[in-house]
Design a protein around this motif. Sequence first.
Motif, PDB file in Angstrom:
ATOM      1  N   VAL C 136     -18.625   8.404  37.520  1.00  0.00           N
ATOM      2  CA  VAL C 136     -19.774   9.287  37.693  1.00  0.00           C
ATOM      3  C   VAL C 136     -20.861   8.692  36.798  1.00  0.00           C
ATOM      4  N   PRO C 137     -22.061   8.462  37.311  1.00  0.00           N
ATOM      5  CA  PRO C 137     -23.072   7.756  36.499  1.00  0.00           C
ATOM      6  C   PRO C 137     -23.307   8.370  35.122  1.00  0.00           C
ATOM      7  N   ALA C 138     -23.282   9.682  35.023  1.00  0.00           N
ATOM      8  CA  ALA C 138     -23.504  10.305  33.719  1.00  0.00           C
ATOM      9  C   ALA C 138     -22.388   9.964  32.739  1.00  0.00           C
ATOM     10  N   VAL C 139     -21.170   9.828  33.247  1.00  0.00           N
ATOM     11  CA  VAL C 139     -20.041   9.491  32.381  1.00  0.00           C
ATOM     12  C   VAL C 139     -20.136   8.026  31.971  1.00  0.00           C
ATOM     13  N   THR C 140     -20.505   7.195  32.901  1.00  0.00           N
ATOM     14  CA  THR C 140     -20.690   5.774  32.579  1.00  0.00           C
ATOM     15  C   THR C 140     -21.822   5.615  31.566  1.00  0.00           C
ATOM     16  N   LEU C 141     -22.847   6.418  31.718  1.00  0.00           N
ATOM     17  CA  LEU C 141     -23.939   6.387  30.745  1.00  0.00           C
ATOM     18  C   LEU C 141     -23.439   6.809  29.357  1.00  0.00           C
ATOM     19  N   ALA C 142     -22.574   7.809  29.322  1.00  0.00           N
ATOM     20  CA  ALA C 142     -21.991   8.217  28.035  1.00  0.00           C
ATOM     21  C   ALA C 142     -21.284   7.039  27.375  1.00  0.00           C
ATOM     22  N   LYS C 143     -20.515   6.315  28.182  1.00  0.00           N
ATOM     23  CA  LYS C 143     -19.801   5.138  27.668  1.00  0.00           C
ATOM     24  C   LYS C 143     -20.789   4.117  27.099  1.00  0.00           C
ATOM     25  N   ASP C 147     -20.928   2.802  23.311  1.00  0.00           N
ATOM     26  CA  ASP C 147     -20.746   1.380  23.022  1.00  0.00           C
ATOM     27  C   ASP C 147     -21.930   0.798  22.249  1.00  0.00           C
ATOM     28  N   GLU C 148     -23.090   1.376  22.448  1.00  0.00           N
ATOM     29  CA  GLU C 148     -24.257   0.931  21.682  1.00  0.00           C
ATOM     30  C   GLU C 148     -24.234   1.447  20.244  1.00  0.00           C
ATOM     31  N   GLY C 149     -23.241   2.259  19.925  1.00  0.00           N
ATOM     32  CA  GLY C 149     -23.098   2.741  18.549  1.00  0.00           C
ATOM     33  C   GLY C 149     -24.011   3.897  18.197  1.00  0.00           C
ATOM     34  N   ARG C 150     -24.557   4.557  19.182  1.00  0.00           N
ATOM     35  CA  ARG C 150     -25.530   5.600  18.889  1.00  0.00           C
ATOM     36  C   ARG C 150     -24.946   6.815  18.189  1.00  0.00           C
ATOM     37  N   LEU C 151     -23.670   7.060  18.378  1.00  0.00           N
ATOM     38  CA  LEU C 151     -23.103   8.292  17.852  1.00  0.00           C
ATOM     39  C   LEU C 151     -22.678   8.174  16.395  1.00  0.00           C
ATOM     40  N   GLY C 152     -22.453   6.944  15.936  1.00  0.00           N
ATOM     41  CA  GLY C 152     -21.930   6.784  14.580  1.00  0.00           C
ATOM     42  C   GLY C 152     -20.476   7.238  14.536  1.00  0.00           C
ATOM     43  N   ARG C 153     -20.009   7.495  13.334  1.00  0.00           N
ATOM     44  CA  ARG C 153     -18.629   7.955  13.159  1.00  0.00           C
ATOM     45  C   ARG C 153     -18.385   9.203  14.020  1.00  0.00           C
ATOM     46  N   ILE C 154     -17.250   9.193  14.701  1.00  0.00           N
ATOM     47  CA  ILE C 154     -16.938  10.324  15.591  1.00  0.00           C
ATOM     48  C   ILE C 154     -16.082  11.347  14.838  1.00  0.00           C
ATOM     49  N   PHE C 155     -16.475  12.599  14.938  1.00  0.00           N
ATOM     50  CA  PHE C 155     -15.716  13.681  14.296  1.00  0.00           C
ATOM     51  C   PHE C 155     -14.864  14.480  15.285  1.00  0.00           C
ATOM     52  N   HIS C 156     -15.430  14.721  16.474  1.00  0.00           N
ATOM     53  CA  HIS C 156     -14.738  15.609  17.412  1.00  0.00           C
ATOM     54  C   HIS C 156     -14.842  15.106  18.840  1.00  0.00           C
ATOM     55  N   TYR C 157     -13.760  15.278  19.557  1.00  0.00           N
ATOM     56  CA  TYR C 157     -13.750  15.060  21.002  1.00  0.00           C
ATOM     57  C   TYR C 157     -13.042  16.261  21.592  1.00  0.00           C
ATOM     58  N   ARG C 158     -13.766  16.973  22.455  1.00  0.00           N
ATOM     59  CA  ARG C 158     -13.095  18.112  23.108  1.00  0.00           C
ATOM     60  C   ARG C 158     -13.339  18.054  24.609  1.00  0.00           C
ATOM     61  N   ALA C 159     -12.323  18.420  25.339  1.00  0.00           N
ATOM     62  CA  ALA C 159     -12.403  18.372  26.800  1.00  0.00           C
ATOM     63  C   ALA C 159     -11.645  19.548  27.387  1.00  0.00           C
ATOM     64  N   LYS C 160     -12.133  19.973  28.525  1.00  0.00           N
ATOM     65  CA  LYS C 160     -11.482  21.055  29.265  1.00  0.00           C
ATOM     66  C   LYS C 160     -11.513  20.710  30.739  1.00  0.00           C
ATOM     67  N   PHE C 161     -10.512  21.161  31.449  1.00  0.00           N
ATOM     68  CA  PHE C 161     -10.566  21.091  32.910  1.00  0.00           C
ATOM     69  C   PHE C 161     -10.042  22.428  33.410  1.00  0.00           C
ATOM     70  N   LEU C 162     -10.971  23.244  33.879  1.00  0.00           N
ATOM     71  CA  LEU C 162     -10.635  24.628  34.212  1.00  0.00           C
ATOM     72  C   LEU C 162     -10.806  24.870  35.714  1.00  0.00           C
ATOM     73  N   GLN C 163      -9.783  25.440  36.296  1.00  0.00           N
ATOM     74  CA  GLN C 163      -9.826  25.834  37.705  1.00  0.00           C
ATOM     75  C   GLN C 163      -9.311  27.273  37.830  1.00  0.00           C
ATOM     76  N   ASP C 164      -9.383  27.816  39.028  1.00  0.00           N
ATOM     77  CA  ASP C 164      -8.873  29.192  39.189  1.00  0.00           C
ATOM     78  C   ASP C 164      -8.150  29.418  40.519  1.00  0.00           C
ATOM     79  N   TRP C 165      -7.715  28.343  41.149  1.00  0.00           N
ATOM     80  CA  TRP C 165      -7.227  28.505  42.524  1.00  0.00           C
ATOM     81  C   TRP C 165      -5.783  28.959  42.674  1.00  0.00           C
ATOM     82  N   THR C 166      -5.040  29.062  41.590  1.00  0.00           N
ATOM     83  CA  THR C 166      -3.631  29.484  41.745  1.00  0.00           C
ATOM     84  C   THR C 166      -3.357  30.857  41.132  1.00  0.00           C
TER      85      THR C 166
END
Lengths: 380, 380, 380, 380
Positions: C136-143, C147-166
């Motif tokens: 997805v272009p936005a995700v590739t842009l994040a990468k 990679d350009e080092g813009r974020l500096g030291r990383i403190f947190h990575y959080r992710a969710k994948f939420l659905q409701d179909w079951t």
Amino acid sequence: MTKPLNVGTIGYGFMGKAHSNAYAKVNHFFDLQYRPILKAICARSADKAKAFAENWGYESIEIDWRKLVERKDIDLIDICTPNNTHAEIAIAAAKTGKMILCEKPLAMNGPEGLRMVETVEKAKVPNMVWYNYRRVPAVTLAKQLIDEGRLGRIFHYRAKFLQDWTINPELPQGGTALWRLDAATAGSGVTGDLLAHCIDTALWLNGRLDSVNAMTETFVKERKHNLTGKVEKVGIDDAAIFMGRFHNGSLASFESTRYARGHKALYTFEINGEHASIFWDLHDLHRLQYFDHRDQGIVRGWRSIHVTDGDHPYMGNWWVPGLQIGYEHSFVHQVADFLKGLETGKPAMPDFRDAYRTQLVLDAILDSAKNGRWVQVGQG
Amino acid sequence: MTKPLNVGTIGYGFMGKAHSNAYAKVNHFFDLQYRPILKAICARSADKAKAFAENWGYESIEIDWRKLVERKDIDLIDICTPNNTHAEIAIAAAKTGKMILCEKPLAMNGPEGLRMVETVEKAKVPNMVWYNYRRVPAVTLAKQLIDEGRLGRIFHYRAKFLQDWTINPELPQGGTALWRLDAATAGSGVTGDLLAHCIDTALWLNGRLDSVNAMTETFVKERKHNLTGKVEKVGIDDAAIFMGRFHNGSLASFESTRYARGHKALYTFEINGEHASIFWDLHDLHRLQYFDHRDQGIVRGWRSIHVTDGDHPYMGNWWVPGLQIGYEHSFVHQVADFLKGLETGKPAMPDFRDAYRTQLVLDAILDSAKNGRWVQVGQG
Amino acid sequence: MTKPLNVGTIGYGFMGKAHSNAYAKVNHFFDLQYRPILKAICARSADKAKAFAENWGYESIEIDWRKLVERKDIDLIDICTPNNTHAEIAIAAAKTGKMILCEKPLAMNGPEGLRMVETVEKAKVPNMVWYNYRRVPAVTLAKQLIDEGRLGRIFHYRAKFLQDWTINPELPQGGTALWRLDAATAGSGVTGDLLAHCIDTALWLNGRLDSVNAMTETFVKERKHNLTGKVEKVGIDDAAIFMGRFHNGSLASFESTRYARGHKALYTFEINGEHASIFWDLHDLHRLQYFDHRDQGIVRGWRSIHVTDGDHPYMGNWWVPGLQIGYEHSFVHQVADFLKGLETGKPAMPDFRDAYRTQLVLDAILDSAKNGRWVQVGQG
Amino acid sequence: MTKPLNVGTIGYGFMGKAHSNAYAKVNHFFDLQYRPILKAICARSADKAKAFAENWGYESIEIDWRKLVERKDIDLIDICTPNNTHAEIAIAAAKTGKMILCEKPLAMNGPEGLRMVETVEKAKVPNMVWYNYRRVPAVTLAKQLIDEGRLGRIFHYRAKFLQDWTINPELPQGGTALWRLDAATAGSGVTGDLLAHCIDTALWLNGRLDSVNAMTETFVKERKHNLTGKVEKVGIDDAAIFMGRFHNGSLASFESTRYARGHKALYTFEINGEHASIFWDLHDLHRLQYFDHRDQGIVRGWRSIHVTDGDHPYMGNWWVPGLQIGYEHSFVHQVADFLKGLETGKPAMPDFRDAYRTQLVLDAILDSAKNGRWVQVGQG
């Protein structure tokens, strides 16, 4: 030690409450030489005046504003009454040398406003009009960004003020609660009530408006009148739209209505400049949207600025970053700036003359809508 | 006529200001039998106490809280001091029969909290803890929707409280302004400061939490200490994450940190139920996001409720629809509810016992993080 | 002129459709040496295979994947079948020297995945796994920003994948449409289906994950099984939460569920670095939220980047700025990159080994959840 | 089996690409009797035609559109050329009995459009104009909600189309890439390019527009012309604003510009009805905002409908709930509906006559802006 400034407030409605709250709070949060004292509240009903006085700590009441205006122990008259009373009260107050804070719009029309301006200027009394939205921190920040020249040449200014509270045709007009629907008391409908705010902000942020072309509409043609008990023709404009040209060459696009289902008080404005754009929205008043084309391309985007940092306008006086303030604080800021103006000798704006310029735009809008043609805006 | 309730406030910092503002405003907007009187402010520095008293209208000052607690003319002690002083002050105040409002978290740990609970319950003095976010109108509305059973069986409760103000490693720890970074004074870092709020809300909205599994991290291991002038080990948790199980079978997912760049005070929670879900966000505290699966399919969507209508919790006491209130109003509501509780004999929550239950969750989190295992939460 | 690359696709379901669309479109928008030819579609039902072939223009059909794998006129085998078939097909295909594109997750578990990796590496056949969200272009842009080092030291990575179909307990498990609810076919529930995506992205953006601590839950314990017609125990995880530590010192906070009412496919991730933070959301996949603390204070805010400009990843190949692409384009990009990898000899990622690393995280999560303890992640 | 429909496309630019993509994809996702065959591409440059043909699979090329129009093996002529060529090509194609799909706006002006309408109606050839935004699923859903009467009496319709790509005064006018800046080729600026879209949607959703009052502006008065190499006067409108009255009594407020910094293709519309309101935004085209006043008061709010469910218009043909489609799909839908119209004998709209009505509004806008007065809209 602070110097007392004795306030006499006329009107105990929504605005009476908003202003009283501002007087009561301002010194807790702002470091000022003057301290407003709630000296007297004036209302035609003694019972209501007493109840309000007790609740807010006013020291006395009056039931005739003329008496209040004559009192020696009052320094400042605050006019929170319907539009058709502003001129008479303000002129009388100016003649007794009182400072005057007047609710918006200044007057029923331009000529009436001009008389008010001339009176206060002749009397040399400090005067200000409650166009409070200038002092929402995000709006003040917009002004700062514009003054710094960040936007470059301006192409577009658009503003809307959308409400939905009069859609029900059973709602009557007139009387204490609904005087805004009665043309005789309010002068106009959304033009004086809502567009007036949009125009005040626009003139402040974008300068003089040269010409307008407007249309108005009254969707509900008849409503029961609360004072007569009869169904009467509705004289106000329910909606008003206008386009126009600012002196700086930018185009104006404005709209206000009380028939926009889903919007309670959606005042928004957007300014598009050569280099940057700004957007603000009263429904999320603590945010400013800002787009700067000079940002690097791949990370360019509208920035949602949460205007709660200590270096944002007024915010150093409140809580800590991230914690938002609300509607009422715009009034506190206006009082603070008014008092600071007394200290420094640099009066806070908008004064009566400034508000008169807004009045001239309102007049031009109503003229244009009535006659279906472009109208040059008078410049006060 | 209202009955005076004499307040003695200990601490003039951020919370001293927030509470004083609430006492000063509450009767202007809420119809109550009791009226708080700002009787005394207590601070170790007489100069600071005097300045604060003058600004806020406190009638007197104290420089020793023990003296304040002994004064006969004080009805209520408000504790706005750092965490390590809560217990001693509260216990002394309870013994002299004072009502007590205490800042959160209640105590440095569960056992200390339990002593406080036992003392106030034995003394039968009204008591409450300032978990103010319950009384943001949107949060109160969430509670109302849940109590009406709209969500059905609950599957998930997740909350975050993200800040970014301690990323700079040059920021020192300890002293008046930065006691929250000093473990000896604060007890813990984000767990007691931020997660405590999340947990209070969660227990209120979603009931008892049975077990937790947590991790904590201290990103900056050493900071200069303001009291010693030396670089010292940092004892607090900079970030804390935990998962857990609520008694109702739903899963907990919580996180707090002061290292989330871009977030000033982003307290959010989301509850997913069988039929409906709710989301709230402190950065736009005047909105509640609500999704109801029972809406017709083609127009089903997350509703952004602008919680400013007259029938929304507390909002009938403020302005008109569309005009938002802010952070400070949550404190006004809490005082209003406390005073109403005195009138009606139904105490406002959270009282000390309720806050003690939150403390037990905090203890379980710290235990779990330290030992790397699931921990059963003590139930108070 | 382009070189044909003969594709044999196994499976005509959702993924069969998504991949076929990608093969059909890729050369229209990307300048590539290779051109995929839809040579054969394989399905157990000849009728369904024929209908799919006619619709998509496949030149031939097969009803036995073993036959397809043996065909000399096929260059590439695309595996779009349920998880429990990936290994057998992939290993057979590798042995006949076919290139292999395999749906995610790679395998039922780590050891099975390792066998697949060893086989393709030994056979030296190009191989890739369809973790499409990287593209997805936005995700590739994040990468790119990371990679350009813009974020500096990383403190947190959080992710969710939420659905409701079951949520509906009447929904059965197993069979063609609902094999994802059947543990025997899917291996796991949300862990392999949804968390797998989150983990692939995370390892790519934030590097190796060292340890995890997880919990899972099965909210609906029994469902009718479509293959047996009987109510049977549900073996999959309906929800999974884990916390963990990345090798770079940042903390992981992950959650996935199919019981989050109101969310259809809400995959989100946020990364908090010393200098900047990034947020992305699959429900508005064409936007990237970016906060850079180095922006000037008064205009600092989260930027909503509309990732549709010509200099954004992949977007120069599509329409014009402002016009968004959708979900399906991530597959087109993956095919484009795969084909470009054949041209350049620099294989596109994630290959089987990369996907095996994700599989090891999945194994660690399930192990941790089962045993209630921290688990070190195997490093492939 | 599907019936072939031989397409001859004139123009290989942005729209040639968008249409070709639609022809290539439509049968993969929609069950239709007809299948477009990419028979011929026509361009003045044989090289460019060949390259395009090879890329998209066109079977042949033409360099003279007159030849194409004469070919017996062509069923449908698709006109993707600049505005000043539409009429001549369409009239010639109609005379040879070809079906015609024509890019918008239909013509250079109303009279020219009328000739086109009369020709196709006389020739009885199926015809349609590419106002593609009607078929963004969220927009189609808006139409459905309106047709169901959910909004009640309509008070307001407002639309904007804001871009920022011509702010740079160094940008030349004219030639292949920039013909939209050349009045001789484009007819008008934003009025025909952007407002045309807004008006097509508006007439479809809200019915006939009776009168308009407009202003236009050309911010950059001179630009180098690519064809002459000289600096020439700019003849197009850079911005256009109009207000108006719809036949149903609602007020129109429209604006378009290419000088709104920060907006790439921000086409938005909002409709305010007595009971409900609708808002849509091309920058997030997969969402529809909907407010229904009949929702219970305390949970009333704008709903953000993620238009990706199977019962949303067109979406059952694509992926699964939560996965968005993009800009290009609106063209696929338009082809699908056109082909379905051939099957059923109920032609898909907008046909030439429908687009001619839009043209009459454009004429009225330009007339009004030129003459500074209200203009009645011709009704076709």
